[in-house]
Design a protein around this motif. Structure first.
Motif, PDB file in Angstrom:
ATOM      1  N   SER A   1       0.863  -1.187   0.000  1.00  0.00           N
ATOM      2  CA  SER A   1       0.000   0.000   0.000  1.00  0.00           C
ATOM      3  C   SER A   1       0.891   1.226   0.000  1.00  0.00           C
ATOM      4  CB  SER A   1      -0.918   0.003   1.236  1.00  0.00           C
ATOM      5  OG  SER A   1      -1.832  -1.066   1.187  1.00  0.00           O
ATOM      6  N   VAL A   2       1.098   1.787  -1.184  1.00  0.00           N
ATOM      7  CA  VAL A   2       2.073   2.870  -1.320  1.00  0.00           C
ATOM      8  C   VAL A   2       1.628   3.839  -2.406  1.00  0.00           C
ATOM      9  CG1 VAL A   2       3.442   1.560  -3.003  1.00  0.00           C
ATOM     10  CG2 VAL A   2       4.543   3.351  -1.640  1.00  0.00           C
ATOM     11  N   ARG A   3       1.981   5.091  -2.217  1.00  0.00           N
ATOM     12  CA  ARG A   3       1.785   6.101  -3.248  1.00  0.00           C
ATOM     13  C   ARG A   3       3.085   6.883  -3.399  1.00  0.00           C
ATOM     14  NH1 ARG A   3      -1.939   3.428  -4.138  1.00  0.00           N
ATOM     15  NH2 ARG A   3      -4.160   3.974  -4.280  1.00  0.00           N
ATOM     16  N   LEU A   4       3.456   7.110  -4.658  1.00  0.00           N
ATOM     17  CA  LEU A   4       4.599   7.966  -4.959  1.00  0.00           C
ATOM     18  C   LEU A   4       4.046   9.264  -5.525  1.00  0.00           C
ATOM     19  CD1 LEU A   4       7.589   8.553  -5.275  1.00  0.00           C
ATOM     20  CD2 LEU A   4       7.545   7.340  -7.462  1.00  0.00           C
ATOM     21  N   ARG A   5       3.957  10.283  -4.683  1.00  0.00           N
ATOM     22  CA  ARG A   5       3.483  11.593  -5.126  1.00  0.00           C
ATOM     23  C   ARG A   5       4.661  12.339  -5.751  1.00  0.00           C
ATOM     24  NH1 ARG A   5      -1.902  10.215  -4.347  1.00  0.00           N
ATOM     25  NH2 ARG A   5      -2.257   9.643  -2.167  1.00  0.00           N
TER      26      ARG A   5
ATOM     27  N   HIS B   1       6.357  15.647  -7.297  1.00  0.00           N
ATOM     28  CA  HIS B   1       6.353  17.110  -7.299  1.00  0.00           C
ATOM     29  C   HIS B   1       7.576  17.598  -8.065  1.00  0.00           C
ATOM     30  CE1 HIS B   1       3.320  17.233  -3.941  1.00  0.00           C
ATOM     31  NE2 HIS B   1       3.896  16.079  -3.660  1.00  0.00           N
ATOM     32  N   GLY B   2       7.603  17.355  -9.363  1.00  0.00           N
ATOM     33  CA  GLY B   2       8.754  17.783 -10.158  1.00  0.00           C
ATOM     34  C   GLY B   2       9.985  16.970  -9.819  1.00  0.00           C
ATOM     35  N   GLU B   3      10.978  17.618  -9.208  1.00  0.00           N
ATOM     36  CA  GLU B   3      12.222  16.932  -8.860  1.00  0.00           C
ATOM     37  C   GLU B   3      12.137  16.234  -7.506  1.00  0.00           C
ATOM     38  OE1 GLU B   3      15.152  20.033  -9.079  1.00  0.00           O
ATOM     39  OE2 GLU B   3      15.556  19.604 -11.201  1.00  0.00           O
ATOM     40  N   LEU B   4      11.003  16.365  -6.827  1.00  0.00           N
ATOM     41  CA  LEU B   4      10.850  15.789  -5.499  1.00  0.00           C
ATOM     42  C   LEU B   4       9.849  14.640  -5.520  1.00  0.00           C
ATOM     43  CD1 LEU B   4      10.630  17.602  -2.109  1.00  0.00           C
ATOM     44  CD2 LEU B   4       8.848  15.963  -2.694  1.00  0.00           C
ATOM     45  N   ALA B   5      10.239  13.510  -4.967  1.00  0.00           N
ATOM     46  CA  ALA B   5       9.357  12.357  -4.807  1.00  0.00           C
ATOM     47  C   ALA B   5       8.943  12.275  -3.343  1.00  0.00           C
ATOM     48  CB  ALA B   5      10.078  11.075  -5.214  1.00  0.00           C
ATOM     49  N   ARG B   6       7.621  12.227  -3.100  1.00  0.00           N
ATOM     50  CA  ARG B   6       7.086  12.131  -1.731  1.00  0.00           C
ATOM     51  C   ARG B   6       6.404  10.781  -1.583  1.00  0.00           C
ATOM     52  NH1 ARG B   6       1.999  13.637   0.299  1.00  0.00           N
ATOM     53  NH2 ARG B   6       1.518  14.803  -1.604  1.00  0.00           N
ATOM     54  N   ILE B   7       6.949   9.945  -0.734  1.00  0.00           N
ATOM     55  CA  ILE B   7       6.456   8.577  -0.569  1.00  0.00           C
ATOM     56  C   ILE B   7       5.461   8.517   0.583  1.00  0.00           C
ATOM     57  CG2 ILE B   7       7.102   6.191  -0.075  1.00  0.00           C
ATOM     58  CD1 ILE B   7       9.923   6.920  -1.134  1.00  0.00           C
ATOM     59  N   GLU B   8       4.322   7.878   0.329  1.00  0.00           N
ATOM     60  CA  GLU B   8       3.342   7.603   1.382  1.00  0.00           C
ATOM     61  C   GLU B   8       3.214   6.096   1.544  1.00  0.00           C
ATOM     62  OE1 GLU B   8      -0.438   9.352   0.571  1.00  0.00           O
ATOM     63  OE2 GLU B   8       0.378  11.346   0.159  1.00  0.00           O
ATOM     64  N   VAL B   9       3.411   5.617   2.768  1.00  0.00           N
ATOM     65  CA  VAL B   9       3.129   4.218   3.115  1.00  0.00           C
ATOM     66  C   VAL B   9       2.309   4.225   4.398  1.00  0.00           C
ATOM     67  CG1 VAL B   9       5.173   3.230   2.013  1.00  0.00           C
ATOM     68  CG2 VAL B   9       5.317   4.033   4.385  1.00  0.00           C
ATOM     69  N   THR B  10       1.658   3.100   4.700  1.00  0.00           N
ATOM     70  CA  THR B  10       0.874   3.030   5.921  1.00  0.00           C
ATOM     71  C   THR B  10       1.789   3.192   7.141  1.00  0.00           C
ATOM     72  OG1 THR B  10       1.053   0.621   5.819  1.00  0.00           O
ATOM     73  CG2 THR B  10      -0.945   1.621   4.906  1.00  0.00           C
ATOM     74  N   GLU B  11       1.229   3.768   8.188  1.00  0.00           N
ATOM     75  CA  GLU B  11       2.043   4.149   9.345  1.00  0.00           C
ATOM     76  C   GLU B  11       2.796   2.978   9.959  1.00  0.00           C
ATOM     77  OE1 GLU B  11       0.383   6.888  12.232  1.00  0.00           O
ATOM     78  OE2 GLU B  11      -1.195   7.440  10.818  1.00  0.00           O
ATOM     79  N   GLU B  12       2.186   1.787   9.950  1.00  0.00           N
ATOM     80  CA  GLU B  12       2.829   0.661  10.626  1.00  0.00           C
ATOM     81  C   GLU B  12       4.099   0.196   9.927  1.00  0.00           C
ATOM     82  OE1 GLU B  12      -0.610  -1.137   8.165  1.00  0.00           O
ATOM     83  OE2 GLU B  12      -0.256   0.637   9.430  1.00  0.00           O
TER      84      GLU B  12
END
Length: 265
Positions: free
Chosen positions: A205-209, A211-222
């Motif tokens: 369960s992951v999202r790679l947001r 933002h141009g030259e910046l990658a912001r990774i979201e994963v579940t908190e656990e």
């Protein structure tokens, strides 16, 4: 209770005689296709629409699932609508309208009166601008009509031995990019490749947001501690920088759907 709703769903489907199912290969559409095939064997046509912002791994999985379910299936490649090129805030409405207009044309050519999508009860509580387009076009949502929630759909999918019962939720790749940002196909493929890598090392369960030259990774908190372990963190940083990102970051709030719709206060 959920089994009663399933019987209600099957009865509703039987009344339609022939149906076209918008088939993405996700939890809801797989369950809907399975139910339709039970209710109307030999009278179900599944169509998968593949746009440039559709994850190609999802398309391949949809093809394989439809084949395993022994359902007539067609893959239709669609071009990138120009009105979505700058990722407008109303993209879901514009996209759904464009894609389901194509499904209506296919259904008309096949002599099919009913086009079905996998909207469920939980979607009524979420920000779903695409729902407006479905209502305007007369698309039917049998799962919602039967009162089925996502949790119930997953539980019934498990009972019916569907392989997608615990599949993470999926969305189009435009959701990884801020609104009012010009989008091209190489950027979409970069995002998809980055997410596929993150999934391959254990983050389902992951999202790679992007933002141009910046990658912001979201994963579940656990699983945040797993991601920031030194050897994993270095591996991710190196891989995403090879894809062209200069900065690789972790979103400390964790994974949540629609994070790019959040308002700053």
């Amino acid at each position: 209770m959920s089994r009663d709703k399933y019987e209600t769903l099957l009865a509703d489907l039987r009344s339609m005689e022939r149906v076209l199912v918008a088939f993405s290969g996700g939890v809801d559409s797989v369950f809907l296709l399975h139910a339709a095939n039970q209710a109307l064997p030999g009278k179900v046509f599944a169509v998968t629409l593949s746009a440039p912002y559709t994850p190609q791994a999802e398309v391949k999985e949809a093809i394989a699932l439809a084949r395993d379910m022994n359902v007539r299936h067609e893959l239709v490649n669609v071009s990138f609508p120009e009105e979505l090129r700058n990722n407008p805030a109303e993209r879901c409405y514009l996209c759904k309208r464009e894609l389901f207009l194509q499904l209506k044309s296919i259904a008309e050519a096949e002599g099919i009166d009913h086009i079905l999508d996998g909207t469920n009860m939980d979607d009524l509580d979420d920000h779903r601008p695409g729902r407006k387009a479905l209502l305007e076009l007369g698309i039917r949502s049998p799962l919602q009509d039967a009162g089925l929630t996502k949790q119930e759909i997953r539980a019934l999918s498990k009972e019916e031995a569907l392989p997608t019962w615990n599949k993470p939720n999926g969305t189009c790749l435009l959701t990884r990019i801020p609104h009012d940002t010009d989008v091209d196909e190489p950027e979409l493929r970069r995002i998809e490749e980055g997410e596929l890598f993150l999934k391959s090392i254990g983050f389902s369960s992951v999202r790679l947001r992007s933002h141009g030259e910046l990658a912001r990774i979201e994963v579940t908190e656990e699983v945040i501690p797993d991601l920031v372990a030194p050897h994993v963190r270095r591996q991710i940083d190196a891989h995403l920088k090879r894809l062209g990102y200069r900065h690789v970051t972790l979103d400390m709030a964790g994974y949540r759907m629609g994070s790019l719709n959040e308002q700053t206060v």
